[in-house]
Write a protein that holds these residues in place. Structure first.
Motif, mmCIF file in Angstrom:
data_model
loop_
_atom_site.group_PDB
_atom_site.id
_atom_site.type_symbol
_atom_site.label_atom_id
_atom_site.label_comp_id
_atom_site.label_asym_id
_atom_site.label_seq_id
_atom_site.Cartn_x
_atom_site.Cartn_y
_atom_site.Cartn_z
ATOM 1 N N GLY A 55 0.813 -1.207 0.000
ATOM 2 C CA GLY A 55 0.000 0.000 0.000
ATOM 3 C C GLY A 55 0.847 1.258 0.000
ATOM 4 O O GLY A 55 0.531 2.237 -0.688
ATOM 5 N N ALA A 56 1.945 1.248 0.756
ATOM 6 C CA ALA A 56 2.832 2.410 0.802
ATOM 7 C C ALA A 56 3.422 2.692 -0.581
ATOM 8 O O ALA A 56 3.421 3.844 -1.043
ATOM 9 C CB ALA A 56 3.947 2.174 1.819
ATOM 10 N N LEU A 57 3.904 1.656 -1.257
ATOM 11 C CA LEU A 57 4.489 1.842 -2.583
ATOM 12 C C LEU A 57 3.429 2.221 -3.618
ATOM 13 O O LEU A 57 3.696 3.022 -4.523
ATOM 14 C CB LEU A 57 5.253 0.585 -3.003
ATOM 15 C CG LEU A 57 6.491 0.298 -2.160
ATOM 16 C CD1 LEU A 57 7.084 -1.056 -2.524
ATOM 17 C CD2 LEU A 57 7.534 1.409 -2.286
ATOM 18 N N ARG A 58 2.221 1.696 -3.479
ATOM 19 C CA ARG A 58 1.120 2.073 -4.378
ATOM 20 C C ARG A 58 0.803 3.551 -4.206
ATOM 21 O O ARG A 58 0.655 4.295 -5.178
ATOM 22 C CB ARG A 58 -0.127 1.222 -4.105
ATOM 23 C CG ARG A 58 -1.351 1.652 -4.928
ATOM 24 C CD ARG A 58 -2.595 0.860 -4.559
ATOM 25 N NE ARG A 58 -2.916 0.877 -3.136
ATOM 26 C CZ ARG A 58 -3.462 1.920 -2.493
ATOM 27 N NH1 ARG A 58 -3.751 3.046 -3.136
ATOM 28 N NH2 ARG A 58 -3.742 1.828 -1.194
ATOM 29 N N GLU A 59 0.693 4.002 -2.957
ATOM 30 C CA GLU A 59 0.384 5.406 -2.696
ATOM 31 C C GLU A 59 1.475 6.330 -3.237
ATOM 32 O O GLU A 59 1.178 7.384 -3.798
ATOM 33 C CB GLU A 59 0.167 5.646 -1.202
ATOM 34 C CG GLU A 59 -1.150 5.100 -0.691
ATOM 35 C CD GLU A 59 -2.369 5.858 -1.209
ATOM 36 O OE1 GLU A 59 -2.241 7.028 -1.622
ATOM 37 O OE2 GLU A 59 -3.459 5.281 -1.190
ATOM 38 N N VAL A 60 2.741 5.948 -3.073
ATOM 39 C CA VAL A 60 3.841 6.737 -3.628
ATOM 40 C C VAL A 60 3.670 6.874 -5.138
ATOM 41 O O VAL A 60 3.779 7.970 -5.688
ATOM 42 C CB VAL A 60 5.211 6.111 -3.277
ATOM 43 C CG1 VAL A 60 6.322 6.653 -4.169
ATOM 44 C CG2 VAL A 60 5.539 6.369 -1.818
ATOM 45 N N ALA B 290 11.720 0.157 -1.660
ATOM 46 C CA ALA B 290 11.585 0.319 -0.209
ATOM 47 C C ALA B 290 12.848 -0.132 0.498
ATOM 48 O O ALA B 290 13.488 -1.106 0.111
ATOM 49 C CB ALA B 290 10.388 -0.479 0.297
ATOM 50 N N GLY B 291 13.167 0.605 1.553
ATOM 51 C CA GLY B 291 14.275 0.254 2.426
ATOM 52 C C GLY B 291 13.730 -0.098 3.799
ATOM 53 O O GLY B 291 12.711 -0.787 3.919
ATOM 54 N N ARG C 39 1.910 3.430 8.846
ATOM 55 C CA ARG C 39 3.231 2.798 8.842
ATOM 56 C C ARG C 39 4.044 3.427 7.717
ATOM 57 O O ARG C 39 3.526 3.642 6.621
ATOM 58 C CB ARG C 39 3.108 1.292 8.629
ATOM 59 C CG ARG C 39 2.505 0.599 9.843
ATOM 60 C CD ARG C 39 2.328 -0.878 9.623
ATOM 61 N NE ARG C 39 3.606 -1.569 9.427
ATOM 62 C CZ ARG C 39 3.684 -2.856 9.091
ATOM 63 N NH1 ARG C 39 2.597 -3.580 8.922
ATOM 64 N NH2 ARG C 39 4.871 -3.419 8.925
ATOM 65 N N TYR C 40 5.324 3.719 7.995
ATOM 66 C CA TYR C 40 6.194 4.377 7.020
ATOM 67 C C TYR C 40 7.437 3.557 6.725
ATOM 68 O O TYR C 40 7.954 2.862 7.604
ATOM 69 C CB TYR C 40 6.649 5.743 7.548
ATOM 70 C CG TYR C 40 5.611 6.813 7.429
ATOM 71 C CD1 TYR C 40 5.400 7.485 6.234
ATOM 72 C CD2 TYR C 40 4.821 7.155 8.517
ATOM 73 C CE1 TYR C 40 4.445 8.477 6.128
ATOM 74 C CE2 TYR C 40 3.862 8.145 8.423
ATOM 75 C CZ TYR C 40 3.677 8.799 7.221
ATOM 76 O OH TYR C 40 2.725 9.777 7.110
ATOM 77 N N TRP C 41 7.915 3.697 5.503
ATOM 78 C CA TRP C 41 9.175 3.110 5.070
ATOM 79 C C TRP C 41 10.025 4.181 4.426
ATOM 80 O O TRP C 41 9.493 5.126 3.825
ATOM 81 C CB TRP C 41 8.940 2.005 4.033
ATOM 82 C CG TRP C 41 8.546 0.711 4.615
ATOM 83 C CD1 TRP C 41 9.366 -0.348 4.908
ATOM 84 C CD2 TRP C 41 7.225 0.301 5.010
ATOM 85 N NE1 TRP C 41 8.626 -1.375 5.465
ATOM 86 C CE2 TRP C 41 7.315 -0.999 5.527
ATOM 87 C CE3 TRP C 41 5.974 0.917 4.966
ATOM 88 C CZ2 TRP C 41 6.229 -1.696 6.006
ATOM 89 C CZ3 TRP C 41 4.873 0.229 5.447
ATOM 90 C CH2 TRP C 41 5.002 -1.067 5.958
ATOM 91 N N ALA C 42 11.340 4.017 4.533
ATOM 92 C CA ALA C 42 12.262 4.783 3.701
ATOM 93 C C ALA C 42 12.149 4.174 2.310
ATOM 94 O O ALA C 42 12.064 2.949 2.172
ATOM 95 C CB ALA C 42 13.684 4.643 4.226
ATOM 96 N N ALA C 43 12.118 5.007 1.277
ATOM 97 C CA ALA C 43 12.024 4.478 -0.084
ATOM 98 C C ALA C 43 12.777 5.394 -1.039
ATOM 99 O O ALA C 43 12.586 6.614 -1.018
ATOM 100 C CB ALA C 43 10.564 4.350 -0.522
ATOM 101 N N GLU C 44 13.641 4.795 -1.841
ATOM 102 C CA GLU C 44 14.399 5.570 -2.821
ATOM 103 C C GLU C 44 13.645 5.601 -4.145
ATOM 104 O O GLU C 44 13.233 4.563 -4.673
ATOM 105 C CB GLU C 44 15.787 4.968 -3.030
ATOM 106 C CG GLU C 44 16.641 5.790 -3.962
ATOM 107 C CD GLU C 44 18.060 5.288 -4.106
ATOM 108 O OE1 GLU C 44 18.852 5.972 -4.787
ATOM 109 O OE2 GLU C 44 18.391 4.216 -3.545
ATOM 110 N N ALA C 45 13.474 6.803 -4.679
ATOM 111 C CA ALA C 45 12.818 6.971 -5.979
ATOM 112 C C ALA C 45 13.752 6.463 -7.072
ATOM 113 O O ALA C 45 14.930 6.815 -7.104
ATOM 114 C CB ALA C 45 12.470 8.432 -6.211
ATOM 115 N N VAL C 46 13.208 5.631 -7.950
ATOM 116 C CA VAL C 46 13.993 5.083 -9.049
ATOM 117 C C VAL C 46 13.697 5.851 -10.329
ATOM 118 O O VAL C 46 14.591 6.178 -11.094
ATOM 119 C CB VAL C 46 13.681 3.576 -9.228
ATOM 120 C CG1 VAL C 46 14.422 3.001 -10.406
ATOM 121 C CG2 VAL C 46 14.007 2.822 -7.952
ATOM 122 N N SER C 47 12.425 6.142 -10.553
ATOM 123 C CA SER C 47 12.017 6.933 -11.716
ATOM 124 C C SER C 47 10.740 7.669 -11.329
ATOM 125 O O SER C 47 9.943 7.163 -10.548
ATOM 126 C CB SER C 47 11.770 6.037 -12.925
ATOM 127 O OG SER C 47 10.701 5.144 -12.665
#
Length: 150
Positions: free
Chosen positions: A61-66, A76-77, A95-103
């Motif tokens: 869900g976090a990655l979908r929302e991003v 995600a990290g 709930r939160y994750w560190a996440a590096e943008a790839v594109s």
């Protein structure tokens, strides 16, 4: 004849949500830049986040929302803190994750009309909700970088 007591547990009404502290390396300095989203409905600056769909895992869900809010595909990290607060009179857990943008390919929507990529100190200053600010330093710790001034 007596009426049986209701022994069922009340349904948890906590809103379940997830998001990311989205970051990338600056193309000019190589230093981290953090992504904030502007939500016109609330006129606020926050981390990309949103409610989970039924049966959806928090990280998915976090990655979908991003992706929906920023147009970014992210990796995600580490999991960061879970924030708990009241929103609209209901308890909310994010709930939160560190996440590096790839594109990234941002397109404004009714939900998010602007994104900003800021230094950690500028992001902390721009965040509307004080409870979002400690996540800046959590991200920097995960990235093994010094705490942001400010």
């Amino acid at each position: 004849m007596s009426t049986p007591k209701d022994t069922s547990t009340p349904k948890d009404t906590t809103v379940q949500a997830a998001g990311c502290v989205l970051w990338r390396h600056s193309a000019t300095t190589g230093e981290p830049e953090l992504c904030l989203v502007h939500r016109p409905k609330y006129d606020d600056w926050s981390w990309p986040k949103g409610k989970l769909k039924r049966g959806e895992g928090a990280l998915d869900g976090a990655l979908r929302e991003v992706a929906e809010e920023t147009g970014c595909r992210a990796v995600a990290g580490s999991e960061l803190s879970t924030l708990r607060y009241s929103a609209g009179g209901r308890p909310k857990q994010v709930r939160y994750w560190a996440a590096e943008a790839v594109s990234c390919a941002f397109s404004p929507t009714d939900e998010v009309d602007r994104v900003l990529w800021l230094t950690p100190a500028a992001a902390r200053d721009r965040l509307t909700q004080p409870h979002d600010r400690p996540l800046v330093d959590e991200l920097l710790a995960v990235l093994h970088l010094p705490r942001a001034a400010g």
